[in-house]
Motif scaffolding. Structure first.
Motif, mmCIF file in Angstrom:
data_model
loop_
_atom_site.group_PDB
_atom_site.id
_atom_site.type_symbol
_atom_site.label_atom_id
_atom_site.label_comp_id
_atom_site.label_asym_id
_atom_site.label_seq_id
_atom_site.Cartn_x
_atom_site.Cartn_y
_atom_site.Cartn_z
ATOM 1 N N PHE A 207 0.987 -1.349 -0.043
ATOM 2 C CA PHE A 207 0.128 -0.096 0.172
ATOM 3 C C PHE A 207 0.894 1.114 -0.054
ATOM 4 O O PHE A 207 1.728 1.437 0.888
ATOM 5 C CB PHE A 207 -0.946 -0.013 1.157
ATOM 6 N N PRO A 208 1.188 1.789 -1.100
ATOM 7 C CA PRO A 208 2.031 2.997 -0.960
ATOM 8 C C PRO A 208 1.882 4.073 -0.009
ATOM 9 O O PRO A 208 0.795 4.586 0.126
ATOM 10 C CB PRO A 208 1.570 3.699 -2.416
ATOM 11 N N ALA A 209 3.047 4.548 0.213
ATOM 12 C CA ALA A 209 2.962 5.591 1.423
ATOM 13 C C ALA A 209 2.187 6.561 1.282
ATOM 14 O O ALA A 209 1.527 7.030 2.066
ATOM 15 C CB ALA A 209 4.648 5.738 1.724
ATOM 16 N N GLU A 210 2.386 7.158 -0.051
ATOM 17 C CA GLU A 210 1.969 8.460 -0.514
ATOM 18 C C GLU A 210 0.166 8.527 -0.399
ATOM 19 O O GLU A 210 -0.588 9.260 0.055
ATOM 20 C CB GLU A 210 2.076 8.947 -1.785
ATOM 21 N N ASN A 211 -0.277 7.106 -0.694
ATOM 22 C CA ASN A 211 -1.658 7.021 -0.757
ATOM 23 C C ASN A 211 -2.201 6.810 0.622
ATOM 24 O O ASN A 211 -3.307 7.177 0.912
ATOM 25 C CB ASN A 211 -2.160 5.538 -1.412
ATOM 26 N N GLN A 212 -1.434 6.398 1.716
ATOM 27 C CA GLN A 212 -1.664 6.106 2.918
ATOM 28 C C GLN A 212 -1.765 7.346 3.629
ATOM 29 O O GLN A 212 -2.651 7.862 4.411
ATOM 30 C CB GLN A 212 -0.500 5.177 3.680
ATOM 31 N N ARG A 213 -0.843 8.449 3.162
ATOM 32 C CA ARG A 213 -0.746 9.680 3.711
ATOM 33 C C ARG A 213 -2.102 10.497 3.412
ATOM 34 O O ARG A 213 -2.904 11.231 4.073
ATOM 35 C CB ARG A 213 0.064 10.519 3.165
ATOM 36 N N ILE A 214 -2.503 10.393 1.955
ATOM 37 C CA ILE A 214 -4.135 10.924 1.683
ATOM 38 C C ILE A 214 -5.107 10.419 2.468
ATOM 39 O O ILE A 214 -5.730 11.000 2.918
ATOM 40 C CB ILE A 214 -3.988 10.489 0.211
ATOM 41 N N THR A 261 -0.653 0.186 10.340
ATOM 42 C CA THR A 261 0.324 0.961 11.422
ATOM 43 C C THR A 261 -0.028 2.400 11.158
ATOM 44 O O THR A 261 -0.243 3.096 12.172
ATOM 45 C CB THR A 261 1.846 0.809 10.891
ATOM 46 N N ALA A 262 -0.183 2.985 9.885
ATOM 47 C CA ALA A 262 -0.518 4.263 9.864
ATOM 48 C C ALA A 262 -1.758 4.868 10.009
ATOM 49 O O ALA A 262 -2.167 5.791 10.818
ATOM 50 C CB ALA A 262 -0.154 4.742 8.180
ATOM 51 N N VAL A 263 -2.740 4.010 9.647
ATOM 52 C CA VAL A 263 -4.165 4.089 9.848
ATOM 53 C C VAL A 263 -4.719 4.464 11.138
ATOM 54 O O VAL A 263 -5.073 5.459 11.607
ATOM 55 C CB VAL A 263 -5.230 3.384 8.915
ATOM 56 N N PHE A 264 -4.302 3.296 11.864
ATOM 57 C CA PHE A 264 -4.832 3.435 13.295
ATOM 58 C C PHE A 264 -3.842 4.228 14.175
ATOM 59 O O PHE A 264 -4.275 4.899 15.274
ATOM 60 C CB PHE A 264 -5.010 2.006 13.876
ATOM 61 N N GLY A 265 -2.531 4.209 13.804
ATOM 62 C CA GLY A 265 -1.497 5.335 14.424
ATOM 63 C C GLY A 265 -2.037 6.911 14.366
ATOM 64 O O GLY A 265 -1.977 7.443 15.238
ATOM 65 N N THR A 266 -2.477 7.182 13.101
ATOM 66 C CA THR A 266 -2.848 8.440 12.958
ATOM 67 C C THR A 266 -4.142 8.784 13.549
ATOM 68 O O THR A 266 -4.297 10.005 14.193
ATOM 69 C CB THR A 266 -3.030 8.676 11.381
ATOM 70 N N ILE A 267 -5.096 7.883 13.569
ATOM 71 C CA ILE A 267 -6.463 8.084 14.327
ATOM 72 C C ILE A 267 -5.897 8.306 15.770
ATOM 73 O O ILE A 267 -6.593 9.181 16.472
ATOM 74 C CB ILE A 267 -7.591 6.970 14.037
ATOM 75 N N HIS A 268 -5.228 7.322 16.377
ATOM 76 C CA HIS A 268 -4.675 7.668 17.885
ATOM 77 C C HIS A 268 -4.169 9.006 18.202
ATOM 78 O O HIS A 268 -4.678 9.750 19.024
ATOM 79 C CB HIS A 268 -3.778 6.302 17.901
ATOM 80 N N GLU A 269 -3.099 9.024 17.454
ATOM 81 C CA GLU A 269 -2.404 10.549 17.602
ATOM 82 C C GLU A 269 -3.473 11.829 17.326
ATOM 83 O O GLU A 269 -3.147 12.553 17.892
ATOM 84 C CB GLU A 269 -0.983 10.598 16.648
ATOM 85 N N GLY A 270 -4.058 11.586 16.374
ATOM 86 C CA GLY A 270 -5.131 12.560 16.139
ATOM 87 C C GLY A 270 -6.148 12.906 17.382
ATOM 88 O O GLY A 270 -6.557 14.045 17.549
ATOM 89 N N GLY A 271 -6.422 11.786 17.913
ATOM 90 C CA GLY A 271 -7.179 11.897 19.039
ATOM 91 C C GLY A 271 -6.611 12.721 20.255
ATOM 92 O O GLY A 271 -7.185 13.749 21.038
ATOM 93 N N HIS A 272 -5.200 12.413 20.377
ATOM 94 C CA HIS A 272 -4.607 13.369 21.431
ATOM 95 C C HIS A 272 -4.628 14.731 20.662
ATOM 96 O O HIS A 272 -4.591 15.812 21.842
ATOM 97 C CB HIS A 272 -2.799 12.742 21.344
ATOM 98 N N ALA A 273 -4.095 14.985 19.512
ATOM 99 C CA ALA A 273 -4.246 16.383 18.863
ATOM 100 C C ALA A 273 -5.493 17.071 19.142
ATOM 101 O O ALA A 273 -5.572 18.240 19.337
ATOM 102 C CB ALA A 273 -3.660 16.153 17.608
ATOM 103 N N LEU A 274 -6.644 16.307 19.002
ATOM 104 C CA LEU A 274 -8.112 17.088 18.978
ATOM 105 C C LEU A 274 -8.080 17.409 20.550
ATOM 106 O O LEU A 274 -8.730 18.651 20.699
ATOM 107 C CB LEU A 274 -9.120 16.054 19.024
ATOM 108 N N TYR A 275 -7.718 16.810 21.539
ATOM 109 C CA TYR A 275 -7.531 17.362 22.928
ATOM 110 C C TYR A 275 -6.876 18.804 23.114
ATOM 111 O O TYR A 275 -7.574 19.610 23.691
ATOM 112 C CB TYR A 275 -7.048 16.202 23.719
#
Lengths: 506, 506
Positions: A207-214, A261-275
């Motif tokens: 799964f190409p990194a760039e598409n994961q980023r999008i 790794t990226a999808v759930f990791g980003t959602i996780h860190e996004g949860g911190h960031a929203l706080y």
């Protein structure tokens, strides 16, 4: 004589200066972990030492002491704004704690941990615990002394727990963690023995990194993460960091062989960031402009990662988008199989890749080792063996080398002892918040299915985010979920969910 | 009584602390210009104000004053290391200058310029000078007061020039710039009237940003830029910045319709970066660990950009690589036509896109306006008109709006008056260095043709880089080129080169 309003303003200006140093330190750390040139690392450690010392010095300065004394006088106190009162309380707590630490020891410790993080990165890479051991020995020695300087009642480790979760003690953690072990260890064994295992082969295509980023950016946007007040970067060990209310950054890691790794990791860190992004702007420049505790912070990241990101309903709206970004790996995978696949559970070695069922057990391993280390029941040299034994005891697996064992996490290199329990306690809180939220958002599942995440974020902002550090965890949890820390909602959720994913009788 | 060695060490420790604050400030600025979230900009300006004030306060502190007094005593001075002596001199100079500036005014100015940079970015975008005018008025007012605080002999503007090039005066600049005008204005007209214009159509094809990045990195590597002690990022207005000797960053901008912006811009900023990366490591943590003056700094960037990057020989080795990265735009273009194409010259509006022939005239426009502004011969409100008139006078072109006129450069928003002349003087120095280098590297052209840039970099390190700020511009230039500032080598070079590119009689 100065009027109360004037002293209050002067005090808040002084406190704001400290927040400026904190912003600089946060940026120096963010930069160090997102691409600072490696040859500059050594001097960078000294820069961090100098600025952190300055924060330390300002926090325990005569000026701070004098502000606190003057503002605490009864006739002044009652005229203070609520914000000023909370700020004084917070500064007083910090001053009383810092005043117990010898400044030279503190500065040396900051420099040490900054160097230790680089040493750890290399040691992890080569699975060479001995290369990291001398750093860790100094870090543990400091933490033991630290606990003694700060003081404690029942257990030396209590002094460290309190830093991350005010009022937390070994007695409380033991009670909750024993309850989790009691129910989760057999549940994991039950799942492990199940005959109906989800398909997982389709997870591991390229799964190409760039598409994961999008895709990651789209999910963050749906979560209402504000990209004008933040940014998304890559790193080795993902984190979120708030420089100020209007600059809260998320980092992630793209594994082209495992998009989770990226999808759930980003959602996780996004949860911190929203706080951090949604703390009331009126607290900007004060120590109140951040999360109230590590466990409550973790309740936010885990709420988003698990109760949103790992829910079947969430993927009803996001699966088509994920498919559109992928290179065909999901073409023949039904939503149901996808849902079961990303919720596959079972014993594994790496905490940050662990599923939500076994995650708490990874934390309990670390908690029990930290408790033993701080109380001098084991020494740093014993750690690799002790780690492997605990993993076998609680999860039934044993690392083949220290890179996938005791060296896997950055926390100890960063000097953080007492932090890990927050992860599991945050999970406990998250499950309680889910029950609290369900009362006001009965159509939670439908919202997720439509990709409408704003009401979820709004409820969390209303009950948790906006208050920053002006309310303590117990106040927030009582108002949002009707009670303080209780492991039963989490145990009920995990038991129901995983028996269903694995087609076991309920 | 303390021994000299002990005082020296204590002093150098103190000075190192200041360098730590400077590293933090540099990172905060780098971040602001390479992607900091826009909503965080306002608080960031305050953070910069706080840290810059701390540098200011430490530089004029009683502690600094006492160190300088103790170390300057004759019996101590003679025992000091050369490094300590140079550091004391530098600190004394800074202290004496800073001590004349009211601290509150200084802090307000730092905050102002940080906000002004954001305002300028928007104003430039919309070509709205009036939106930027109030900021610029305050900045000019400060610079006038600043010159009066610092003091000067012949001309108020001398006080500002000296900040960027020690000892520089209006009298000296006028002499050099008048000589440049005298010969360059008619040369530009001659070129402009030439019948044999180079082909340039092939320059403006689509060249993907990612491929430009790959090429830029290769050139930086050939220049011996150390990527383990630096990084390459994108920005609106490219710059290089040294956080410390082991962390020197380059920024660039990829224009997919004109590859020259990135290619020559990166070589230019790379030249600055080489200077900072190759200062002797023994100066780390002192004010000597940077370039000796802005003009000498600019001599390094312009040497690389023009005498290397725009040379025919350089492209003998790099043209094939550029072709490999391009989308076919050079397939039918001979090396000779390419060389003439990238050396096309003529009047234009934008300084950073100007060719090397007209570049100095862009600088002279700014110099004459600054001199008039500081001496209150014109006011900020008059600037757009005055700018356009000067452009017409020296270059024969007139901007159609302020975005391509008076608003094009960030320097004034950053509060920097007295800086611009360094660009043209650096060019003068660069041509002198080229003549000096030719004596020791007679096969300069051949080295370029083989892509062997290491000897070029090594000569510059030996004569310029390594000395940092421990020698002044006159010392360096005398040792490297046999004389101080002299415009004739540059005039000879430009006349020969452009008559040849345009096939005019020599």
């Amino acid at each position: 004589m100065m009027k109360t309003g004037e002293i209050e303003n002067e005090f808040l200006e002084f406190v704001k200066t400290i927040s400026h140093y904190e912003e600089a330190v946060s940026l120096l750390e963010w930069d160090l972990r997102t691409g600072a040139p490696k040859k500059g690392t050594e001097q960078r450690a000294e820069v961090l030492g100098t600025l952190s010392s300055e924060i330390f010095n300002l926090s325990v300065s005569e000026q701070m002491r004098s502000f606190i004394d003057r503002l605490s006088a009864e006739e002044v106190w009652n005229d203070l704004s609520e914000k000023a009162q909370s700020t004084v309380k917070e500064c007083k707590k910090t001053l009383e704690k810092f005043a117990k630490i010898p400044p030279e020891e503190y500065k040396a410790f900051v420099v040490l941990t900054s160097q230790a993080e680089s040493a750890w990165e290399e040691a992890k890479e080569t699975a060479d615990f001995q290369a990291f051991q001398p750093y860790l020995e100094k870090i543990v020695a400091y933490n033991r002394k630290y606990a003694d300087w700060i003081g404690y009642q029942a257990n030396r480790y209590d002094a460290l727990l309190d830093d991350f979760e005010p009022g937390l003690t070994v007695a409380k953690v033991d009670r909750v963690f024993n309850r989790l072990k009691e129910q989760l260890v057999p549940l994991v064994q039950e799942i492990n023995a199940a005959s109906s295992n989800p398909e997982t082969g389709f997870l591991f295509h390229h799964f190409p990194a760039e598409n994961q980023r999008i895709f990651s950016e789209k999910v963050l946007q749906a979560m209402q993460y504000d990209f004008d007040a933040g940014r998304l970067d890559t790193t080795v060990h993902p984190f979120a960091i708030g420089l100020n209310v209007n600059d809260v950054r998320v980092t992630t890691k793209y594994d082209e062989k495992d998009f989770r790794t990226a999808v759930f990791g980003t959602i996780h860190e996004g949860g911190h960031a929203l706080y951090e992004q949604n703390v009331s702007e009126s607290f900007a420049g004060t120590p109140l402009a951040t999360g109230t505790s590590m466990a409550v912070h973790e309740s936010q990241s885990l709420f988003w990662e698990n109760f949103v990101g790992r829910s079947r309903y969430f993927w009803e709206s996001f699966y088509p988008e994920l498919k559109a970004q992928a290179d065909g790996q999901f073409d023949d995978v039904s939503l149901d199989d996808f849902y079961r696949g990303v919720n596959t559970a079972g014993p594994s070695l790496i905490r940050i890749e662990a599923d939500e069922l076994t995650y708490s057990l990874h934390i309990i391993v670390r908690y029990e080792l930290e408790k033993a280390l701080i109380n001098e029941e084991i020494e740093v040299a014993d750690l690799p063996e002790a780690w492997n034994n605990k993993m076998e005891e609680l999860l039934g697996v044993r690392p083949s080398h220290d890179g996938e064992g005791v060296l896997q996490d950055v926390h100890w290199a960063g000097g953080m002892f007492g932090y890990f329990p927050s992860y599991a306690l945050g999970y406990v809180y998250a499950a309680q918040l889910k029950e609290g939220m369900a009362k006001e958002l009965p159509h939670f599942d439908e919202l997720l299915a439509k990709g409408q995440l704003a009401p979820v974020k709004d409820w969390l902002t209303k009950t948790i985010h906006q208050h920053g550090k002006s309310k303590d965890p117990a106040e927030l949890m009582t108002a949002a979920a009707g009670e303080t820390m209780n492991p039963e909602p989490l145990l009920n959720y995990l038991t129901d969910k995983y028996r269903s994913v694995y087609n076991l009788q309920l």
